[in-house]
Each structure stands twice: as C-alpha cells, then as structure tokens.
Design a protein around this motif. Structure first.
Motif, PDB file in Angstrom:
ATOM      1  N   VAL A  14       0.836  -1.201   0.000  1.00  0.00           N
ATOM      2  CA  VAL A  14       0.000   0.000   0.000  1.00  0.00           C
ATOM      3  C   VAL A  14       0.875   1.257   0.000  1.00  0.00           C
ATOM      4  N   THR A  15       0.553   2.175  -0.886  1.00  0.00           N
ATOM      5  CA  THR A  15       1.274   3.440  -0.971  1.00  0.00           C
ATOM      6  C   THR A  15       0.306   4.613  -0.829  1.00  0.00           C
ATOM      7  N   LYS A  16       0.831   5.705  -0.301  1.00  0.00           N
ATOM      8  CA  LYS A  16       0.062   6.938  -0.210  1.00  0.00           C
ATOM      9  C   LYS A  16       1.015   8.119  -0.135  1.00  0.00           C
ATOM     10  N   SER A  17       0.786   9.090  -1.004  1.00  0.00           N
ATOM     11  CA  SER A  17       1.588  10.311  -1.021  1.00  0.00           C
ATOM     12  C   SER A  17       0.675  11.516  -0.918  1.00  0.00           C
ATOM     13  N   PHE A  18       1.214  12.580  -0.359  1.00  0.00           N
ATOM     14  CA  PHE A  18       0.555  13.873  -0.340  1.00  0.00           C
ATOM     15  C   PHE A  18       1.482  14.842  -1.065  1.00  0.00           C
ATOM     16  N   GLY A  19       1.153  15.101  -2.325  1.00  0.00           N
ATOM     17  CA  GLY A  19       2.077  15.882  -3.139  1.00  0.00           C
ATOM     18  C   GLY A  19       3.384  15.115  -3.284  1.00  0.00           C
ATOM     19  N   PRO A  20       4.510  15.764  -3.059  1.00  0.00           N
ATOM     20  CA  PRO A  20       5.799  15.076  -3.205  1.00  0.00           C
ATOM     21  C   PRO A  20       6.172  14.209  -2.000  1.00  0.00           C
ATOM     22  N   LYS A  21       5.396  14.301  -0.913  1.00  0.00           N
ATOM     23  CA  LYS A  21       5.748  13.567   0.301  1.00  0.00           C
ATOM     24  C   LYS A  21       5.159  12.157   0.279  1.00  0.00           C
ATOM     25  N   GLU A  22       6.015  11.157   0.265  1.00  0.00           N
ATOM     26  CA  GLU A  22       5.589   9.760   0.341  1.00  0.00           C
ATOM     27  C   GLU A  22       5.396   9.377   1.805  1.00  0.00           C
ATOM     28  N   VAL A  23       4.182   9.029   2.166  1.00  0.00           N
ATOM     29  CA  VAL A  23       3.890   8.678   3.555  1.00  0.00           C
ATOM     30  C   VAL A  23       3.898   7.166   3.748  1.00  0.00           C
ATOM     31  N   LEU A  24       3.156   6.443   2.905  1.00  0.00           N
ATOM     32  CA  LEU A  24       3.203   4.977   2.905  1.00  0.00           C
ATOM     33  C   LEU A  24       3.941   4.549   1.645  1.00  0.00           C
ATOM     34  N   ARG A  25       4.952   3.705   1.812  1.00  0.00           N
ATOM     35  CA  ARG A  25       5.830   3.377   0.686  1.00  0.00           C
ATOM     36  C   ARG A  25       5.905   1.865   0.456  1.00  0.00           C
ATOM     37  N   THR A  45       5.323   8.870  10.949  1.00  0.00           N
ATOM     38  CA  THR A  45       5.820   7.683  10.245  1.00  0.00           C
ATOM     39  C   THR A  45       4.762   7.030   9.359  1.00  0.00           C
ATOM     40  N   GLY A  46       3.504   7.470   9.465  1.00  0.00           N
ATOM     41  CA  GLY A  46       2.452   6.916   8.617  1.00  0.00           C
ATOM     42  C   GLY A  46       1.418   6.086   9.342  1.00  0.00           C
ATOM     43  N   LYS A  47       1.472   6.015  10.675  1.00  0.00           N
ATOM     44  CA  LYS A  47       0.528   5.182  11.422  1.00  0.00           C
ATOM     45  C   LYS A  47      -0.916   5.630  11.201  1.00  0.00           C
ATOM     46  N   SER A  48      -1.167   6.917  11.404  1.00  0.00           N
ATOM     47  CA  SER A  48      -2.532   7.425  11.267  1.00  0.00           C
ATOM     48  C   SER A  48      -3.031   7.313   9.833  1.00  0.00           C
ATOM     49  N   VAL A  49      -2.143   7.519   8.882  1.00  0.00           N
ATOM     50  CA  VAL A  49      -2.536   7.412   7.474  1.00  0.00           C
ATOM     51  C   VAL A  49      -2.918   5.968   7.145  1.00  0.00           C
ATOM     52  N   ALA A  50      -2.171   5.017   7.666  1.00  0.00           N
ATOM     53  CA  ALA A  50      -2.499   3.607   7.438  1.00  0.00           C
ATOM     54  C   ALA A  50      -3.890   3.289   7.964  1.00  0.00           C
ATOM     55  N   LEU A  51      -4.201   3.775   9.162  1.00  0.00           N
ATOM     56  CA  LEU A  51      -5.519   3.534   9.747  1.00  0.00           C
ATOM     57  C   LEU A  51      -6.616   4.173   8.900  1.00  0.00           C
ATOM     58  N   ILE A  58      -9.278   8.355   3.734  1.00  0.00           N
ATOM     59  CA  ILE A  58      -8.443   8.844   2.646  1.00  0.00           C
ATOM     60  C   ILE A  58      -8.149   7.666   1.711  1.00  0.00           C
ATOM     61  N   PRO A  59      -8.130   7.878   0.410  1.00  0.00           N
ATOM     62  CA  PRO A  59      -7.850   6.787  -0.523  1.00  0.00           C
ATOM     63  C   PRO A  59      -6.350   6.510  -0.597  1.00  0.00           C
ATOM     64  N   HIS A  60      -6.000   5.235  -0.714  1.00  0.00           N
ATOM     65  CA  HIS A  60      -4.598   4.915  -0.942  1.00  0.00           C
ATOM     66  C   HIS A  60      -4.306   5.034  -2.439  1.00  0.00           C
ATOM     67  N   ASP A  61      -3.047   5.264  -2.760  1.00  0.00           N
ATOM     68  CA  ASP A  61      -2.664   5.481  -4.160  1.00  0.00           C
ATOM     69  C   ASP A  61      -2.401   4.185  -4.908  1.00  0.00           C
ATOM     70  N   GLY A  62      -1.732   3.252  -4.250  1.00  0.00           N
ATOM     71  CA  GLY A  62      -1.373   1.998  -4.906  1.00  0.00           C
ATOM     72  C   GLY A  62      -1.445   0.834  -3.937  1.00  0.00           C
ATOM     73  N   GLY A  63      -1.359  -0.379  -4.473  1.00  0.00           N
ATOM     74  CA  GLY A  63      -1.503  -1.572  -3.649  1.00  0.00           C
ATOM     75  C   GLY A  63      -2.961  -1.848  -3.344  1.00  0.00           C
ATOM     76  N   THR A  64      -3.214  -2.773  -2.431  1.00  0.00           N
ATOM     77  CA  THR A  64      -4.583  -3.135  -2.076  1.00  0.00           C
ATOM     78  C   THR A  64      -4.738  -3.247  -0.570  1.00  0.00           C
ATOM     79  N   ASP A 219       9.198   5.373   8.306  1.00  0.00           N
ATOM     80  CA  ASP A 219       9.435   5.913   6.969  1.00  0.00           C
ATOM     81  C   ASP A 219       8.546   5.240   5.926  1.00  0.00           C
ATOM     82  N   GLY A 220       7.291   4.951   6.339  1.00  0.00           N
ATOM     83  CA  GLY A 220       6.316   4.433   5.394  1.00  0.00           C
ATOM     84  C   GLY A 220       6.392   2.961   5.084  1.00  0.00           C
ATOM     85  N   LYS A 221       7.226   2.218   5.837  1.00  0.00           N
ATOM     86  CA  LYS A 221       7.353   0.777   5.592  1.00  0.00           C
ATOM     87  C   LYS A 221       7.323   0.008   6.914  1.00  0.00           C
TER      88      LYS A 221
END
Length: 255
Positions: A14-25, A45-51, A58-64, A219-221
């Motif tokens: 699963v990936t998620k970015s906000f503009g140029p910032k990669e949060v989930l990688r 580090t991306g904990k809240s974004v993952a939840l 919020i929609p994730h950008d890639g992965g499932t 760092d998103g992983k």
C-alpha cells in the motif's frame, strides 16, 4: 477441502503520497481474525494514514487493502462501516449530546435504528461494561474527567458489537494509572468480544498490555512484525532503537 481463511485485514504494498511527500511506501501487513495488532512508530511515520486508508477516510494510491479478502471500496459503505468500532485519540465526543446519546449515536441512525428507550438502555449497559455508573448517562462530556471521557469513547466503540475495533493512541493525555485502566479494559473487551483490533500508538505500556502482535512502521514501511513477547529480542535495529529510546540508530530524530 477448505483453504486457509483470508486475514481479516490485509495490506498489500500500500502506498500513499501527499504531493511530493511519500507517507506509505509499500506497506504489507496481515491482521488475522481475532488478533490484536499494534502498530508502533514515531510521529509522522504513517501510522494514522495507514488507519485512515482502511476506513476509507483517505484513498490509498497503490496496492490493495482487503477486509476478509474483499478490497476496500467494493462493498456498500454503510455495510462496510457497520463492521467497525473506533476509539478516537481525542475522544471525539459530541459536546452538545448527553453521554448516553454519544454512546448510542450509531444505533439511532439508519433503517434499523433502535428506539430511544432501547438505545438508552443499551448505552447504560455499555457504560457499565467500561466501569461507569448509570448516572453518568445524562451528563454532558464537559462534566467528565479525561479518563471518563475515554471510557465513554470506548463504550461507543463497542456499542454495536463490531467485528473490528480501531484504537487511535488510546492513552494519549491520560496519567499512568488511568492509562493502565484503559489498557486493561481494551484487552478484556477485545478478548471477550473476539474482535480483531488494530491499534496505533507510541506508548510501549499500551503495546505490552493489549498486543498479540506488533508491527514497527518507519518511513512508510513495516520494518519488523512479530509476537509482542519477542519485541525485546527482535534483533531489528529499528525496533531496538524505538524500544529503548536511543538517539543513535537508523531512526533519525527530527530536529
């Protein structure tokens, strides 16, 4: 022949970015049915974004992301959300509603909503389950201490008997004694209900009290995952540094 059931929650690259910032990688993580998974990591580090991606906030950008093998977003949203309970970091109680209406809020919505009297009775039952007396039901959130507000939030999270419960920094703002009380309640309730739990926190006392397994996110992983009783001997440099609060290591302090 019956195959192995899918995880209750599954992240796959699963990936998620906000503009140029990669949060989930490229987050990959399985949370089996009935397991309490705690995701730890520092701020940002991306904990809240993952939840929030699981909840569809919020929609994730890639992965499932899958719930019981079904991709998030492929079921009716009302049906999807009805399976969840949530304890928010700040309580997120409605100031204008008495406690019982906060607890029973979901139960008074939709086609299958309960009557006012039934919803109040159920709310009082859930309040008692988290150690609050019936006379709290008619108070307003502003009349409660921080610990009581957190218990009301927990009662609301379990009111609809959810299959999955999310906990967002459940002990933030509480003193050590009340933190211990909340951690014990969470553990008891999750086990009692047989629910699957996903918690995000940086509080190691919560980790040890409520986790079956722990995932270290940095760092998103996901850097390490394993049983809670193996965190001290994980051999993972990220986990070791975070666990012992060391300045030196692969996690760079934000200055």
């Amino acid at each position: 022949m019956t195959g192995t059931p899918p995880p209750r929650i599954a992240f796959r690259e699963v990936t998620k970015s906000f503009g140029p910032k990669e949060v989930l990688r490229g987050v990959t993580l399985d949370i089996p049915v009935g397991e309490s998974m705690v995701i730890i990591g520092g701020s940002g580090t991306g904990k809240s974004v993952a939840l929030k991606t699981v909840l569809g906030i919020i929609p994730h950008d890639g992965g499932t992301i899958e719930i019981d093998g079904v991709a998030v977003g492929r079921t009716r949203r009302d049906d999807f959300l009805s399976r969840f309970g949530m304890l928010f970091q700040g309580g997120a109680l409605f100031d204008s509603l008495p406690v019982w209406q906060n607890v029973a809020f979901r139960l008074r919505q939709g086609r299958d909503r309960l009557s006012k009297s039934d919803a109040r009775d159920l709310a009082i039952e859930k309040l008692r389950r988290v150690g609050l007396k019936a006379d709290v039901a008619d108070l307003f959130p502003a009349e409660l201490s921080g610990g009581m507000q957190k218990r009301v939030g927990l009662a609301r999270a379990i009111a609809a008997e959810p299959e999955i419960i999310f906990f967002d920094e459940p002990t933030t703002g509480l003193d050590p004694i009340m933190s211990g009380v909340i951690n014990e309640l969470i553990r008891e309730i999750v086990v009692e209900m047989g629910a699957t739990a996903m918690t995000i926190t940086h509080d190691m006392s919560s980790v040890r009290a409520i986790a079956d397994k722990v995932a270290m996110l940095h760092d998103g992983k996901i850097r390490w995952t394993g049983p809670v009783d193996q965190i001290e001997t994980s051999g993972d440099p990220y986990m070791d540094q975070f666990l012992h609060g060391r300045a030196e290591g692969p996690i760079e302090a934000v200055r």
